[in-house]
Motif scaffolding. Structure first.
Motif, short mmCIF file in Angstrom:
data_model
loop_
_atom_site.label_atom_id
_atom_site.label_comp_id
_atom_site.label_asym_id
_atom_site.label_seq_id
_atom_site.Cartn_x
_atom_site.Cartn_y
_atom_site.Cartn_z
N SER A 5 -8.93 27.77 -33.99
CA SER A 5 -10.31 27.84 -34.43
C SER A 5 -10.93 26.49 -34.08
CB SER A 5 -10.36 28.09 -35.94
OG SER A 5 -11.70 28.12 -36.38
N TRP A 6 -11.96 26.49 -33.24
CA TRP A 6 -12.50 25.23 -32.72
C TRP A 6 -14.01 25.17 -32.88
CZ3 TRP A 6 -15.91 26.51 -28.94
CH2 TRP A 6 -15.70 27.72 -28.27
N GLN A 7 -14.50 23.93 -32.83
CA GLN A 7 -15.94 23.70 -32.91
C GLN A 7 -16.28 22.49 -32.06
OE1 GLN A 7 -17.61 23.57 -36.82
NE2 GLN A 7 -19.59 22.85 -36.11
N TRP A 8 -17.27 22.65 -31.20
CA TRP A 8 -17.76 21.51 -30.43
C TRP A 8 -18.41 20.51 -31.37
CZ3 TRP A 8 -16.01 20.90 -25.80
CH2 TRP A 8 -15.71 22.00 -25.01
N GLU A 9 -18.24 19.22 -31.08
CA GLU A 9 -18.94 18.17 -31.81
C GLU A 9 -20.03 17.54 -30.94
OE1 GLU A 9 -15.55 16.83 -34.96
OE2 GLU A 9 -15.59 15.76 -33.06
N SER A 10 -19.93 17.70 -29.62
CA SER A 10 -20.89 17.09 -28.70
C SER A 10 -21.98 18.06 -28.26
CB SER A 10 -20.15 16.58 -27.46
OG SER A 10 -19.49 17.66 -26.81
N GLN A 11 -21.87 19.31 -28.68
CA GLN A 11 -22.83 20.34 -28.29
C GLN A 11 -22.71 21.50 -29.27
OE1 GLN A 11 -21.11 20.83 -24.41
NE2 GLN A 11 -19.92 22.62 -25.01
N PRO A 12 -23.67 22.42 -29.28
CA PRO A 12 -23.55 23.57 -30.17
C PRO A 12 -22.42 24.50 -29.74
CG PRO A 12 -25.81 23.31 -29.35
CD PRO A 12 -24.94 22.38 -28.56
N GLY A 13 -21.80 25.17 -30.69
CA GLY A 13 -20.82 26.19 -30.37
C GLY A 13 -19.53 26.06 -31.13
N SER A 14 -18.91 27.21 -31.38
CA SER A 14 -17.61 27.28 -32.03
C SER A 14 -17.00 28.61 -31.70
CB SER A 14 -17.76 27.13 -33.56
OG SER A 14 -18.52 28.20 -34.07
N GLY A 15 -15.71 28.76 -31.99
CA GLY A 15 -15.06 30.03 -31.70
C GLY A 15 -13.59 30.00 -32.01
N THR A 16 -12.90 31.02 -31.53
CA THR A 16 -11.45 31.11 -31.68
C THR A 16 -10.85 31.37 -30.30
OG1 THR A 16 -11.54 33.49 -32.09
CG2 THR A 16 -11.61 32.04 -34.03
N SER A 17 -9.61 30.99 -30.16
CA SER A 17 -8.89 31.23 -28.90
C SER A 17 -7.41 31.29 -29.19
CB SER A 17 -9.21 30.13 -27.88
OG SER A 17 -8.93 28.85 -28.41
N VAL A 18 -6.66 31.75 -28.20
CA VAL A 18 -5.21 31.83 -28.29
C VAL A 18 -4.62 31.23 -27.03
CG1 VAL A 18 -3.22 33.39 -28.38
CG2 VAL A 18 -5.26 33.89 -29.74
N VAL A 19 -3.66 30.32 -27.19
CA VAL A 19 -2.89 29.81 -26.06
C VAL A 19 -1.44 30.13 -26.30
CG1 VAL A 19 -4.55 27.97 -25.47
CG2 VAL A 19 -2.69 27.47 -27.03
N GLU A 20 -0.72 30.43 -25.20
CA GLU A 20 0.69 30.77 -25.31
C GLU A 20 1.51 29.97 -24.31
OE1 GLU A 20 1.20 34.98 -24.83
OE2 GLU A 20 0.35 35.42 -26.81
N GLN A 21 2.76 29.77 -24.70
CA GLN A 21 3.70 29.05 -23.85
C GLN A 21 3.86 29.78 -22.52
OE1 GLN A 21 7.42 28.34 -25.77
NE2 GLN A 21 8.39 27.51 -23.95
#
Length: 112
Positions: A94-110
């Motif tokens: 769960s992420w949120q930009w601090e330098s610009q508008p926007g946030s969201g979720t993502s998935v990364v896998e090995q």
């Protein structure tokens, strides 16, 4: 606690919006004594770095990146470490930009 992230290479399972990380981006993680950091590149990102902490299965970090168009951006992310049935690691983010508008979720896998 799930196994160490040290030395693992992870990749997003889906593309985000243009100008952000995507399936061609690779993150190389490092971990020591509750600290995590990673370098990443690929797709629209020339250089990216993240740094933060790990407490059990929770990561809390800030990230900064340089894109091919010469712009930089930064943000904050909280991730949950999940061990997949095949032994690989997944991060549910769960992420949120601090330098610009926007946030969201993502998935990364090995990878591999």
């Amino acid at each position: 606690m799930p196994r160490s992230l040290d030395g693992l290479v992870l990749a997003p399972v889906a593309d985000q919006a243009p100008g952000q990380v995507g399936t061609r981006t690779r993150f190389t993680y490092h971990e020591r004594d509750g600290r995590i950091w990673a370098e990443y590149a690929g797709g629209d990102v020339v250089h990216g770095h993240l740094v933060g902490t790990r407490d059990g299965d929770r990561l809390d970090f800030r990230y900064v990146q340089l894109k091919h168009d010469g712009t930089t951006s930064c943000g904050h992310c909280v991730s949950t470490v999940v061990e997949l049935p095949d032994g690989r690691v997944r991060l549910e983010e769960s992420w949120q930009w601090e330098s610009q508008p926007g946030s969201g979720t993502s998935v990364v896998e090995q990878v591999g």
